[in-house]
Design a protein around this motif. Structure first.
Motif, PDB file in Angstrom:
ATOM      1  N   VAL A 203       0.825  -1.247  -0.019  1.00 14.77           N
ATOM      2  CA  VAL A 203      -0.022  -0.060   0.035  1.00 14.77           C
ATOM      3  C   VAL A 203       0.998   1.274  -0.028  1.00 14.77           C
ATOM      4  O   VAL A 203       0.395   2.120  -0.545  1.00 14.77           O
ATOM      5  CB  VAL A 203      -1.000  -0.102   1.345  1.00 14.77           C
ATOM      6  CG1 VAL A 203      -1.817   1.353   1.341  1.00 14.77           C
ATOM      7  CG2 VAL A 203      -1.607  -1.197   1.092  1.00 14.77           C
ATOM      8  N   THR A 204       2.083   1.175   0.695  1.00 18.80           N
ATOM      9  CA  THR A 204       2.950   2.363   0.794  1.00 18.80           C
ATOM     10  C   THR A 204       3.510   2.429  -0.730  1.00 18.80           C
ATOM     11  O   THR A 204       3.415   3.906  -1.136  1.00 18.80           O
ATOM     12  CB  THR A 204       4.107   1.968   1.575  1.00 18.80           C
ATOM     13  OG1 THR A 204       3.893   1.751   2.921  1.00 18.80           O
ATOM     14  CG2 THR A 204       4.891   3.293   1.449  1.00 18.80           C
ATOM     15  N   ALA A 205       3.579   1.514  -1.419  1.00 20.33           N
ATOM     16  CA  ALA A 205       4.081   1.585  -2.908  1.00 20.33           C
ATOM     17  C   ALA A 205       3.054   2.013  -3.975  1.00 20.33           C
ATOM     18  O   ALA A 205       3.341   2.883  -4.902  1.00 20.33           O
ATOM     19  CB  ALA A 205       4.767   0.282  -3.309  1.00 20.33           C
TER      20      ALA A 205
ATOM     21  N   ALA B 248      -4.769  -0.923  -1.462  1.00 20.54           N
ATOM     22  CA  ALA B 248      -5.679  -0.820  -0.291  1.00 20.54           C
ATOM     23  C   ALA B 248      -6.733  -1.447  -0.250  1.00 20.54           C
ATOM     24  O   ALA B 248      -7.324  -1.947   0.747  1.00 20.54           O
ATOM     25  CB  ALA B 248      -5.243   0.580   0.364  1.00 20.54           C
ATOM     26  N   ARG B 249      -7.544  -0.947  -1.384  1.00 27.24           N
ATOM     27  CA  ARG B 249      -9.090  -1.503  -1.431  1.00 27.24           C
ATOM     28  C   ARG B 249      -9.247  -3.045  -1.496  1.00 27.24           C
ATOM     29  O   ARG B 249     -10.027  -3.604  -0.708  1.00 27.24           O
ATOM     30  CB  ARG B 249      -9.576  -1.153  -2.879  1.00 27.24           C
ATOM     31  CG  ARG B 249     -11.017  -1.239  -3.103  1.00 27.24           C
ATOM     32  CD  ARG B 249     -11.776  -0.435  -2.255  1.00 27.24           C
ATOM     33  NE  ARG B 249     -13.118  -1.325  -2.158  1.00 27.24           N
ATOM     34  CZ  ARG B 249     -14.357  -0.633  -1.482  1.00 27.24           C
ATOM     35  NH1 ARG B 249     -13.970   0.585  -0.942  1.00 27.24           N
ATOM     36  NH2 ARG B 249     -15.321  -1.264  -1.803  1.00 27.24           N
ATOM     37  N   PRO B 250      -8.427  -3.690  -2.301  1.00 26.78           N
ATOM     38  CA  PRO B 250      -8.708  -5.469  -2.078  1.00 26.78           C
ATOM     39  C   PRO B 250      -8.297  -5.801  -0.720  1.00 26.78           C
ATOM     40  O   PRO B 250      -8.879  -6.459  -0.125  1.00 26.78           O
ATOM     41  CB  PRO B 250      -8.013  -5.976  -3.300  1.00 26.78           C
ATOM     42  CG  PRO B 250      -7.075  -4.910  -3.582  1.00 26.78           C
ATOM     43  CD  PRO B 250      -7.632  -3.696  -3.420  1.00 26.78           C
TER      44      PRO B 250
ATOM     45  N   LEU C  51      -4.996   1.910   5.017  1.00 20.62           N
ATOM     46  CA  LEU C  51      -5.777   0.525   4.905  1.00 20.62           C
ATOM     47  C   LEU C  51      -6.891   0.564   5.988  1.00 20.62           C
ATOM     48  O   LEU C  51      -8.192   0.189   5.525  1.00 20.62           O
ATOM     49  CB  LEU C  51      -5.018  -0.518   5.375  1.00 20.62           C
ATOM     50  CG  LEU C  51      -5.642  -2.059   5.716  1.00 20.62           C
ATOM     51  CD1 LEU C  51      -6.299  -2.628   4.544  1.00 20.62           C
ATOM     52  CD2 LEU C  51      -4.468  -2.910   6.263  1.00 20.62           C
ATOM     53  N   TYR C  52      -6.629   1.215   7.148  1.00 25.11           N
ATOM     54  CA  TYR C  52      -7.736   1.572   8.058  1.00 25.11           C
ATOM     55  C   TYR C  52      -8.848   2.403   7.788  1.00 25.11           C
ATOM     56  O   TYR C  52      -9.998   1.971   7.850  1.00 25.11           O
ATOM     57  CB  TYR C  52      -7.196   1.868   9.496  1.00 25.11           C
ATOM     58  CG  TYR C  52      -8.045   2.186  10.686  1.00 25.11           C
ATOM     59  CD1 TYR C  52      -8.739   1.286  11.046  1.00 25.11           C
ATOM     60  CD2 TYR C  52      -8.217   3.559  11.066  1.00 25.11           C
ATOM     61  CE1 TYR C  52      -9.928   1.356  12.198  1.00 25.11           C
ATOM     62  CE2 TYR C  52      -9.030   3.672  12.177  1.00 25.11           C
ATOM     63  CZ  TYR C  52      -9.966   2.418  12.607  1.00 25.11           C
ATOM     64  OH  TYR C  52     -10.740   2.742  13.686  1.00 25.11           O
ATOM     65  N   PHE C  53      -8.429   3.638   7.123  1.00 24.83           N
ATOM     66  CA  PHE C  53      -9.772   4.484   6.579  1.00 24.83           C
ATOM     67  C   PHE C  53     -10.378   3.550   5.514  1.00 24.83           C
ATOM     68  O   PHE C  53     -11.567   4.009   5.357  1.00 24.83           O
ATOM     69  CB  PHE C  53      -8.909   5.558   6.121  1.00 24.83           C
ATOM     70  CG  PHE C  53      -8.376   6.761   7.103  1.00 24.83           C
ATOM     71  CD1 PHE C  53      -8.915   6.590   8.578  1.00 24.83           C
ATOM     72  CD2 PHE C  53      -7.068   7.249   7.075  1.00 24.83           C
ATOM     73  CE1 PHE C  53      -8.578   7.373   9.395  1.00 24.83           C
ATOM     74  CE2 PHE C  53      -6.594   8.061   8.160  1.00 24.83           C
ATOM     75  CZ  PHE C  53      -7.243   7.943   9.237  1.00 24.83           C
ATOM     76  N   MET C  54      -9.619   2.974   4.637  1.00 28.64           N
ATOM     77  CA  MET C  54     -10.513   2.285   3.570  1.00 28.64           C
ATOM     78  C   MET C  54     -11.422   1.257   4.204  1.00 28.64           C
ATOM     79  O   MET C  54     -12.416   1.174   3.598  1.00 28.64           O
ATOM     80  CB  MET C  54      -9.561   1.581   2.739  1.00 28.64           C
ATOM     81  CG  MET C  54      -9.963   1.085   1.178  1.00 28.64           C
ATOM     82  SD  MET C  54     -10.393   2.303   0.226  1.00 28.64           S
ATOM     83  CE  MET C  54      -8.807   2.962  -0.316  1.00 28.64           C
ATOM     84  N   MET C  55     -11.004   0.604   5.362  1.00 26.80           N
ATOM     85  CA  MET C  55     -11.934  -0.208   6.088  1.00 26.80           C
ATOM     86  C   MET C  55     -13.085   0.096   6.476  1.00 26.80           C
ATOM     87  O   MET C  55     -14.141  -0.199   6.402  1.00 26.80           O
ATOM     88  CB  MET C  55     -11.134  -1.165   6.934  1.00 26.80           C
ATOM     89  CG  MET C  55     -10.169  -2.177   6.457  1.00 26.80           C
ATOM     90  SD  MET C  55      -9.108  -2.684   7.847  1.00 26.80           S
ATOM     91  CE  MET C  55     -10.406  -3.254   8.883  1.00 26.80           C
ATOM     92  N   LEU C  56     -12.934   1.486   6.829  1.00 20.25           N
ATOM     93  CA  LEU C  56     -14.159   2.226   7.675  1.00 20.25           C
ATOM     94  C   LEU C  56     -15.156   2.506   6.552  1.00 20.25           C
ATOM     95  O   LEU C  56     -16.330   2.749   6.875  1.00 20.25           O
ATOM     96  CB  LEU C  56     -13.754   3.602   8.173  1.00 20.25           C
ATOM     97  CG  LEU C  56     -12.718   3.269   9.403  1.00 20.25           C
ATOM     98  CD1 LEU C  56     -12.479   4.714  10.142  1.00 20.25           C
ATOM     99  CD2 LEU C  56     -13.157   2.589  10.575  1.00 20.25           C
ATOM    100  N   GLY C  57     -15.139   2.472   5.229  1.00 22.12           N
ATOM    101  CA  GLY C  57     -16.027   2.932   4.299  1.00 22.12           C
ATOM    102  C   GLY C  57     -16.610   1.690   3.472  1.00 22.12           C
ATOM    103  O   GLY C  57     -17.301   1.911   2.700  1.00 22.12           O
ATOM    104  N   ILE C  58     -16.230   0.336   4.183  1.00 17.48           N
ATOM    105  CA  ILE C  58     -16.712  -0.818   3.312  1.00 17.48           C
ATOM    106  C   ILE C  58     -17.786  -1.276   4.241  1.00 17.48           C
ATOM    107  O   ILE C  58     -17.664  -1.366   5.625  1.00 17.48           O
ATOM    108  CB  ILE C  58     -15.493  -1.878   3.348  1.00 17.48           C
ATOM    109  CG1 ILE C  58     -14.351  -1.411   2.618  1.00 17.48           C
ATOM    110  CG2 ILE C  58     -16.349  -3.122   2.735  1.00 17.48           C
ATOM    111  CD1 ILE C  58     -13.312  -2.304   2.181  1.00 17.48           C
ATOM    112  N   ARG C  59     -18.887  -1.626   3.623  1.00 16.24           N
ATOM    113  CA  ARG C  59     -20.177  -2.029   4.252  1.00 16.24           C
ATOM    114  C   ARG C  59     -19.815  -3.565   4.531  1.00 16.24           C
ATOM    115  O   ARG C  59     -19.636  -4.173   3.649  1.00 16.24           O
ATOM    116  CB  ARG C  59     -21.344  -2.074   3.517  1.00 16.24           C
ATOM    117  CG  ARG C  59     -22.755  -2.413   4.258  1.00 16.24           C
ATOM    118  CD  ARG C  59     -24.048  -2.059   3.410  1.00 16.24           C
ATOM    119  NE  ARG C  59     -23.834  -0.317   3.294  1.00 16.24           N
ATOM    120  CZ  ARG C  59     -24.785   0.093   2.687  1.00 16.24           C
ATOM    121  NH1 ARG C  59     -25.862  -0.405   2.161  1.00 16.24           N
ATOM    122  NH2 ARG C  59     -24.958   1.370   2.945  1.00 16.24           N
TER     123      ARG C  59
END
Length: 494
Positions: free
Chosen positions: A297-299, A304-306, A382-390
């Motif tokens: 994800v850093t690169a 980060a989404r999948p 990664l954490y912020f992306m997880m907060l937006g996934i239902r």
């Protein structure tokens, strides 16, 4: 009677008389009439033919004029289309040139800001050294003056009076402080009761929760598994199966579903794992996901989404994974997932030394500030992306969408967090991941929060350059510029 008969005979004779002149005149009239009618018909036919030819000529002239005008219009349109193509290419070239110059300008501004920040740091260092030198000189002079005053009786009397006055002020201050502490304790108890009723927690409670789980995991399941050869071999087999599965993840639904199913099968085989091995494998799974976020994800931020999709599905499926994943996330990112400043004491009351406190903040051995910022930013993306996934099932509040608002509000309400050089980088990641979606969810309230953040990165939290988010660190300067551009982008989209 003879006369009458004679008159009647004369009349009859007169009536039956044949006059050649009258006959010629009548014939002449009939001939003239037929000639006139023939000539009239002939002239009418000529007039109709003339009109027909006139109409045909007019139609032909009109068609020729129309064709000429059509060709002229087509010529003008063709010229205009060519002109538009030329103008389009010119506009495109101008746009690309402007974009390139804008990027160059932004890079130059960032570089100039970095150089200015470095120069300011050098000036501040020299200024601090000079102030320290002056302070030492002042301290020495003050000590000399105090020595002289101690030799004078009048000064001793004044000092005694000053001491009594200070004791009185301290007593009053102590009484006031005790009163304020009492009010604060009562208010804290009321807030704790209210938070307990609503199910909310404080940032420190969230950090202590993760820290407690981590310590219990290390002293419990992990210690037991590592101390038993059979359990350790079973754990090692599962761990070696987990790591390559996480590394094989790609950005498509089939891969996400397949990898998720394989990981669930590893944790829940036909022959269930012993309880301690199961929790040890949950720890290894969380570590593999976080390591993947730190590297991939850093690169490439889109990866980060999948990874977030797989993690959210595992959180809602694997029993106990929520607590362990949260503990491992706080272990590797310190207090930033909460967010909170790591306290000076551990959850068991033990004071941290410098090395232990640095480790609790998520630093690795020998890791500098720049590497730390890059790595933690990947974890927070990664954490912020997880907060937006239902999720398909209920999740803990720390992984719900509303936690994004709570996170940003906590950050902006805690000056000690905003002073850290990493703070603007994490806030930029938050806006980049969910800035526009948050605007659609919280509307005007989100705009108010963005205005506070914009003020913090441009003029300072309290309109002072010394209170800019992230301080004077060079990386913080660049991150503030990115936040400013991202906020402007979000506001245009709302």
């Amino acid at each position: 009677m003879h006369y009458i008969e004679d008159a009647l005979a004369s009349i009859r004779l007169r009536a039956k008389h044949h006059d050649p002149y009258e006959e010629w005149e009548a014939n002449t009239k009939r001939e003239a009439f037929r000639t006139a009618r023939a000539e009239q018909a002939f002239r009418r036919q000529q007039r109709q033919e003339l009109l027909a030819r006139s109409h045909a000529d007019a139609l032909k002239q009109r068609n020729e004029k129309y064709q000429k005008e059509l060709k002229a219009v087509q010529t003008v349109l063709s010229a205009q289309q060519g002109s538009r193509r030329v103008e389009g290419r010119k506009l495109l070239d101008d746009w690309e040139s402007r974009s390139k110059s804008l990027l160059q300008h932004i890079e130059s501004v960032i570089k100039a800001e970095e150089e200015r920040a470095k120069a300011q740091q050098e000036i501040d260092r020299k200024k601090k050294e000079e102030e320290e030198k002056r302070r030492r000189e002042e301290e020495e002079r003050r000590r000399e003056e105090e020595g002289r005053r101690r030799q004078e009786e009048e000064n001793r009397r004044k000092e005694e009076e000053e001491r009594k006055r200070k004791e009185q002020e301290e007593a009053q201050a102590k009484q006031k402080r005790e009163q304020e502490e009492k009010v604060a304790r009562e208010q804290e108890q009321a807030e704790q009761q209210q938070r307990a009723t609503l199910g909310y927690t404080t940032p420190l409670e969230d950090w202590k929760r993760a820290r407690s789980v981590l310590k219990n995991l290390k002293t419990g399941p992990m210690a037991i598994v590592k101390g038993d050869k059979a359990l350790k071999a079973m754990w090692g087999t599962g761990r070696r199966a987990i790591t390559p599965r996480v590394g094989q993840l790609t950005a498509d639904e089939e891969s996400v579903s397949r990898i998720t199913g394989q990981l669930i099968d590893i944790l829940h085989p036909k022959q269930p794992h012993p309880e301690h091995v199961y929790y040890a494998l949950l720890s290894s799974l969380a570590k593999a996901i976080l390591l993947q976020a730190e590297t991939e994800v850093t690169a490439e931020k889109h990866s980060a989404r999948p990874l977030a999709d797989v993690t959210v599905r595992l959180l809602s499926t694997l029993n106990g994974f929520v607590e362990i994943f949260w503990a491992k996330l706080c272990q590797r990112a310190g207090g930033w997932p909460v967010p909170v400043m790591v306290p000076e004491e551990d959850v068991d009351g033990t004071k941290f030394d410098a090395a232990a406190w640095r480790k609790a903040c998520g630093y690795r051995d020998g890791e500098n500030s720049s590497d730390y910022t890059t790595r933690v930013s990947g974890l927070m993306r990664l954490y912020f992306m997880m907060l937006g996934i239902r999720s398909s099932g209920p999740l803990d509040f720390i992984f719900s969408t509303s936690k994004f608002w709570t996170y940003c509000a906590r950050m902006l309400s805690e000056p000690s967090l905003l002073k850290q050089p990493i703070a603007p980088s994490i806030l930029f990641v938050a806006l980049d991941v969910a800035g526009q979606r948050a605007g659609m969810i919280w509307g005007p309230q989100w705009v108010k929060l963005l205005s506070l953040l914009y003020e913090g990165v441009t003029v300072g939290v309290d309109n002072s350059r010394d209170s800019l988010i992230g301080g004077a660190d060079a990386e913080a300067v660049a991150a503030r510029m990115r936040i400013q551009l991202q906020i402007e982008k979000v506001m245009k989209a709302l």
